[in-house]
Motif scaffolding. Structure first.
Motif, PDB file in Angstrom:
ATOM      1  N   HIS A   6      18.858  19.640  36.426  1.00  0.00           N
ATOM      2  CA  HIS A   6      18.251  18.654  37.323  1.00  0.00           C
ATOM      3  C   HIS A   6      18.188  17.312  36.605  1.00  0.00           C
ATOM      4  CE1 HIS A   6      15.564  18.171  40.998  1.00  0.00           C
ATOM      5  NE2 HIS A   6      15.444  16.997  40.404  1.00  0.00           N
ATOM      6  N   ALA A   7      19.202  16.479  36.860  1.00  0.00           N
ATOM      7  CA  ALA A   7      19.281  15.156  36.241  1.00  0.00           C
ATOM      8  C   ALA A   7      19.629  14.142  37.326  1.00  0.00           C
ATOM      9  CB  ALA A   7      20.353  15.147  35.156  1.00  0.00           C
ATOM     10  N   HIS A   8      18.907  13.016  37.328  1.00  0.00           N
ATOM     11  CA  HIS A   8      19.199  11.949  38.306  1.00  0.00           C
ATOM     12  C   HIS A   8      20.129  10.934  37.647  1.00  0.00           C
ATOM     13  CE1 HIS A   8      16.517  13.414  41.429  1.00  0.00           C
ATOM     14  NE2 HIS A   8      15.644  13.704  40.482  1.00  0.00           N
ATOM     15  N   LEU A   9      21.362  11.366  37.425  1.00  0.00           N
ATOM     16  CA  LEU A   9      22.306  10.544  36.665  1.00  0.00           C
ATOM     17  C   LEU A   9      22.771   9.310  37.426  1.00  0.00           C
ATOM     18  CD1 LEU A   9      24.475  13.397  35.107  1.00  0.00           C
ATOM     19  CD2 LEU A   9      22.604  12.110  34.042  1.00  0.00           C
ATOM     20  N   SER A  37      20.609  14.603  43.950  1.00  0.00           N
ATOM     21  CA  SER A  37      20.564  13.432  44.827  1.00  0.00           C
ATOM     22  C   SER A  37      19.212  13.289  45.516  1.00  0.00           C
ATOM     23  CB  SER A  37      21.665  13.530  45.872  1.00  0.00           C
ATOM     24  OG  SER A  37      22.924  13.586  45.238  1.00  0.00           O
ATOM     25  N   THR A  38      18.943  12.037  45.918  1.00  0.00           N
ATOM     26  CA  THR A  38      17.694  11.740  46.616  1.00  0.00           C
ATOM     27  C   THR A  38      17.924  11.181  48.018  1.00  0.00           C
ATOM     28  OG1 THR A  38      17.713   9.605  45.500  1.00  0.00           O
ATOM     29  CG2 THR A  38      16.340  11.328  44.527  1.00  0.00           C
ATOM     30  N   ALA A  59      24.764  17.878  43.291  1.00  0.00           N
ATOM     31  CA  ALA A  59      23.945  18.422  44.375  1.00  0.00           C
ATOM     32  C   ALA A  59      23.723  17.282  45.360  1.00  0.00           C
ATOM     33  CB  ALA A  59      22.614  18.932  43.848  1.00  0.00           C
ATOM     34  N   VAL A  60      23.936  17.527  46.641  1.00  0.00           N
ATOM     35  CA  VAL A  60      23.770  16.463  47.633  1.00  0.00           C
ATOM     36  C   VAL A  60      22.623  16.808  48.575  1.00  0.00           C
ATOM     37  CG1 VAL A  60      26.192  15.795  47.501  1.00  0.00           C
ATOM     38  CG2 VAL A  60      25.477  17.427  49.247  1.00  0.00           C
ATOM     39  N   GLY A  61      21.853  15.771  48.934  1.00  0.00           N
ATOM     40  CA  GLY A  61      20.735  16.018  49.826  1.00  0.00           C
ATOM     41  C   GLY A  61      19.795  14.835  49.907  1.00  0.00           C
ATOM     42  N   ILE A  90      22.865  22.061  47.409  1.00  0.00           N
ATOM     43  CA  ILE A  90      22.167  21.114  48.276  1.00  0.00           C
ATOM     44  C   ILE A  90      20.857  20.745  47.581  1.00  0.00           C
ATOM     45  CG2 ILE A  90      20.992  20.809  50.505  1.00  0.00           C
ATOM     46  CD1 ILE A  90      23.987  21.080  50.866  1.00  0.00           C
ATOM     47  N   GLY A  91      20.544  19.443  47.538  1.00  0.00           N
ATOM     48  CA  GLY A  91      19.243  19.069  46.974  1.00  0.00           C
ATOM     49  C   GLY A  91      19.251  17.699  46.328  1.00  0.00           C
TER      50      GLY A  91
END
Ligand SMILES: [Zn+2]
Ligand SMILES: [Zn+2]
Length: 267
Positions: A6-9, A37-38, A59-61, A90-91
């Protein structure tokens, strides 16, 4: 080998020095990263990062704190995005009641409060169904919303796998999720002195039921607390968790990475 699940790169925090951040992760033995993703825009950026760097999966979402600024129809664009082979989950999606814990007394604000909660729930359910349809698993964000999150997720048990990320709950709560075929993952919070519950949980959970993550740029583990977090810090958290569990770093890395690798791929 460790995986930062879980990284918001795609956040601007890394726009100046992403190559150096990725190099430090690799040097620390963090050989795979999931960019979470956010929003729809963030999802497109995560896919672009995954295309540019083979060690990154996307992860997309749409995150529950971003539902109000998202379009009414998130499903059409998300369906197009999940078709990309770089997408591995997804997320993040779920429910976040932290900012709107109690209904406001002002009637003018009350309808917006209800509308936000309803939109969070609708987007969460839509993304769960999308995960089923696209044979992907789901990264769940739950904050101050334990009961409602589980009520929406429970009917999907057996149809998909979910991970409750940044888990801070009790062993009993983690085992309740494991019974439904779900996972939890732990951030650098487990290195904090005031995180006794999460430390107890991660020390006693069976191998194969949990992963490691940073949630970077947030939640840097001690001794980096308060600074920008980055994927290399997964190693610091892993060393701490291995000590708590009485395992070697290699043993911990082997079972957390095997569980995460099986989760972050199409079913
Ligand atoms: Zn989250
Ligand atoms: Zn996150």
């Amino acid at each position: 080998m460790l995986i930062d699940t879980h990284a918001h790169l795609d956040f601007p925090d890394y726009s100046e020095d992403l190559d150096a951040v990725l190099a430090r992760a690799s040097e620390a033995g963090v050989s795979r990263l999931i960019s979470i993703s956010t929003s729809l825009e963030s999802s497109a950026r995560a896919i672009a990062l995954a295309q540019a760097h083979p060690q990154i999966g996307a992860a997309v979402g749409v995150h529950p704190c971003y539902v109000d600024e998202s379009p009414e129809d998130i499903l059409t664009p998300l369906r197009a995005l999940v078709a990309h082979p770089a997408v591995v989950a997804i997320g993040e999606t779920g429910l976040d009641y932290h900012r709107n814990a109690t209904p406001p007394e002002d009637p003018a604000l009350l309808s917006a409060w209800h509308a936000n909660r309803a939109r969070q729930a609708r987007f969460f359910e839509q993304q769960l169904q999308l995960a089923v349809d696209s044979r992907l698993n789901v990264v769940v964000h739950q904050r101050d919303s334990w009961e409602d999150t589980l009520a929406i997720l429970r009917p999907f048990s057996g149809k998909l796998k979910a991970v409750y990320h940044c888990f801070g709950g009790s062993l009993a709560q983690a085992l309740e999720l494991a019974d439904l075929g779900f996972f939890v993952s732990f951030t650098g919070i487990v290195t904090f002195k005031n995180a006794a519950i999460a430390q107890d949980t991660v020390a006693r959970l069976p191998a194969g039921t949990f992963f490691l993550e940073t949630d970077c740029p947030f939640l840097a583990p001690i001794p980096h607390r308060g600074k920008r977090c980055e994927p290399a810090h997964t190693r610091v958290t892993a060393e701490h968790v291995a000590r708590l569990r009485g395992e070697t770093l290699e043993e911990l890395a082997a079972h957390t990475s095997a569980a995460a690798a099986a989760f972050f791929q199409r079913r």
